[in-house]
Structure formats: C-alpha cells, structure tokens
Design a protein around this motif. Sequence first.
Motif, PDB file in Angstrom:
ATOM      1  N   MET A   1       0.825  -1.046   0.001  1.00  0.00           N
ATOM      2  CA  MET A   1      -0.139  -0.026  -0.026  1.00  0.00           C
ATOM      3  C   MET A   1       0.717   1.309   0.142  1.00  0.00           C
ATOM      4  N   ASN A   2       0.510   2.110  -0.916  1.00  0.00           N
ATOM      5  CA  ASN A   2       1.527   3.248  -0.857  1.00  0.00           C
ATOM      6  C   ASN A   2       1.220   4.416   0.439  1.00  0.00           C
ATOM      7  N   ASN A   3       2.311   4.911   0.632  1.00  0.00           N
ATOM      8  CA  ASN A   3       2.413   5.867   1.602  1.00  0.00           C
ATOM      9  C   ASN A   3       1.553   6.951   1.770  1.00  0.00           C
ATOM     10  N   LYS A   4       1.226   7.422   0.516  1.00  0.00           N
ATOM     11  CA  LYS A   4       0.582   8.544   0.471  1.00  0.00           C
ATOM     12  C   LYS A   4      -1.030   8.344   0.174  1.00  0.00           C
ATOM     13  N   ASN A   5      -1.309   6.950   0.364  1.00  0.00           N
ATOM     14  CA  ASN A   5      -2.885   6.651   0.271  1.00  0.00           C
ATOM     15  C   ASN A   5      -3.719   7.102   1.295  1.00  0.00           C
ATOM     16  N   GLU A   6      -4.346   8.157   0.763  1.00  0.00           N
ATOM     17  CA  GLU A   6      -5.001   8.918   1.995  1.00  0.00           C
ATOM     18  C   GLU A   6      -6.461   8.111   2.523  1.00  0.00           C
ATOM     19  N   THR A   7      -6.607   6.793   1.972  1.00  0.00           N
ATOM     20  CA  THR A   7      -7.595   6.019   2.554  1.00  0.00           C
ATOM     21  C   THR A   7      -7.232   5.523   3.832  1.00  0.00           C
ATOM     22  N   LEU A   8      -5.882   5.506   4.133  1.00  0.00           N
ATOM     23  CA  LEU A   8      -5.376   5.265   5.434  1.00  0.00           C
ATOM     24  C   LEU A   8      -6.006   5.916   6.660  1.00  0.00           C
ATOM     25  N   TRP A   9      -5.967   5.450   7.687  1.00  0.00           N
ATOM     26  CA  TRP A   9      -6.865   6.091   8.901  1.00  0.00           C
ATOM     27  C   TRP A   9      -5.872   7.303   9.320  1.00  0.00           C
ATOM     28  N   ILE A  10      -4.624   7.314   9.305  1.00  0.00           N
ATOM     29  CA  ILE A  10      -3.669   8.412   9.449  1.00  0.00           C
ATOM     30  C   ILE A  10      -2.950   8.689   8.091  1.00  0.00           C
ATOM     31  N   ALA A  11      -3.341   9.871   7.440  1.00  0.00           N
ATOM     32  CA  ALA A  11      -2.832  10.271   6.195  1.00  0.00           C
ATOM     33  C   ALA A  11      -1.518  10.569   6.374  1.00  0.00           C
ATOM     34  N   HIS A  12      -0.316  10.043   5.550  1.00  0.00           N
ATOM     35  CA  HIS A  12       1.039  10.234   5.609  1.00  0.00           C
ATOM     36  C   HIS A  12       1.173  11.761   4.515  1.00  0.00           C
ATOM     37  N   PRO A  13       1.838  12.676   4.965  1.00  0.00           N
ATOM     38  CA  PRO A  13       2.995  12.484   6.248  1.00  0.00           C
ATOM     39  C   PRO A  13       2.098  13.380   7.519  1.00  0.00           C
ATOM     40  N   LEU A  14       2.052  13.062   8.635  1.00  0.00           N
ATOM     41  CA  LEU A  14       1.667  13.773   9.811  1.00  0.00           C
ATOM     42  C   LEU A  14       2.618  14.183  10.704  1.00  0.00           C
ATOM     43  N   VAL A  15       2.611  15.624  10.836  1.00  0.00           N
ATOM     44  CA  VAL A  15       3.581  16.489  11.788  1.00  0.00           C
ATOM     45  C   VAL A  15       2.928  16.917  12.548  1.00  0.00           C
ATOM     46  N   LEU A  16       3.304  16.703  13.967  1.00  0.00           N
ATOM     47  CA  LEU A  16       2.826  17.293  15.391  1.00  0.00           C
ATOM     48  C   LEU A  16       3.804  18.176  15.799  1.00  0.00           C
ATOM     49  N   GLU A  17       3.413  19.417  16.080  1.00  0.00           N
ATOM     50  CA  GLU A  17       4.392  20.336  16.364  1.00  0.00           C
ATOM     51  C   GLU A  17       4.007  21.146  17.977  1.00  0.00           C
ATOM     52  N   GLY A  18       4.830  20.884  18.904  1.00  0.00           N
ATOM     53  CA  GLY A  18       4.722  21.630  20.039  1.00  0.00           C
ATOM     54  C   GLY A  18       5.507  22.766  20.339  1.00  0.00           C
ATOM     55  N   GLU A  19       5.687  23.303  21.584  1.00  0.00           N
ATOM     56  CA  GLU A  19       6.567  24.289  21.795  1.00  0.00           C
ATOM     57  C   GLU A  19       7.799  23.801  21.873  1.00  0.00           C
ATOM     58  N   HIS A  20       8.265  22.701  22.238  1.00  0.00           N
ATOM     59  CA  HIS A  20       9.680  22.188  22.494  1.00  0.00           C
ATOM     60  C   HIS A  20      10.147  21.245  21.511  1.00  0.00           C
TER      61      HIS A  20
END
Length: 204
Positions: A1-20
């Motif tokens: 399955m391709n990484n960029k397949n948006e049918t996945l529950w978590i669409a790739h790439p996912l970046v989560l950014e905080g303060e630190h």
Amino acid sequence: MNNKNETLWIAHPLVLEGEHIRLIPLEGQHLEELYEKAADRKLWELVPTDCSQRETFFENYTQALAARDKGIQYPFVIQHKQTGELIGSTRFFEMYEADKKLEIGWSWITQKYWGTAVNLESKLLLMAYCFEVLGVNRVQLKTKDTNIRSRKAIEKIGGVFEGILRKDKIQADGTTRNAAYYSILDTEWEAAKSKINQLIFERE
C-alpha cells in the motif's frame, strides 16, 4: 500500500508540533542518527526488545516503516525544535479504526531530556491528535508491571489502570514479562489534558 494513500486512517505525512518538540514521521534517512541515540543500553532496560543492538534496532525500525505502509502503525521521531537533533521516538500501533482505538508506545527519549517537559509534550501532542482529530474512544498505554517509574508517569497524566496481563511478552533474554495496562477514554480526555498541561508548566 502506498505511503500517500489517503484512505489510511492516518494520512501520511503527519507532523505534530509543540513548543519544545516536533513529532515527524520516521523515514529511512533518520535511522542512522536515531540509532546513535538508541545505542544507550539504559534506554531499553525495562522494555522487551533491546534496540541498543544495531541489528535489532534496524530490524525493528525498518519493520515499523513497513507497518506504516500497511496502515497498522505510525512511527515518529522526536525532534528538538531548538537544536534540530533527533532525541527519541514514539509511535501509534494496535490501531483499530473500526473500534476507534489505538495504543501509544515504543516511546523513548535520550537521557539528557529525562525529567523535562519533552515526554509530557509528546504525549499531549499524540493524544490531542487521537481524541480531537481522529475521534478515538480509547487510547491504550502499557508498561512492564515492575516498571514503577513508568507506571507512575502514566497515572500522573490520567491513565486508568486496567490490570496485569501475565506473561504478555517474551524479552530479548528469553524470559517473560507481565504488562500493566492503562487507558484514557474520550470522556476522560479533558481532565487528562489539564493534568498534562499542568505538569508541563511545572517543568518549564
């Protein structure tokens, strides 16, 4: 399955950014730098798989990339925003979209950042995404039953103890370990979020 397949529950790439920190998707080019940090055996003393061994590390983290392609895991590297260095890793796994639940685990940070806000901020980013974006009902966390430090840390952020699963894993030395299971539910998230934010504030 391709990484960029948006049918996945978590669409790739996912970046989560905080303060630190910034949680960025694990990629092949991260492995060498990440292994340099993971080679500290102390990081793996209380977990079933000792990834301080190069072969074990590359086997497990390459498998994590393959599992992401299948939509059954989502591994991150933890990047320190100020320095840009990779200081650890964490991931989503045991992902069941139909049941709206997953587990957060395989989490470690370098000793330099133990006792800081880094691990707390990582958990805050991950769980906020789970509850506020994915709309999960349940986030699961587990640790070795004798890992008192880890168990207390989970309880401090609102994890509710559910019980001990006996002989849950076979460790690298062939012995078995019991696992202490915890969870946070959607109905408990706001209280847990408040606890985590308060703990972060106290460590800044």
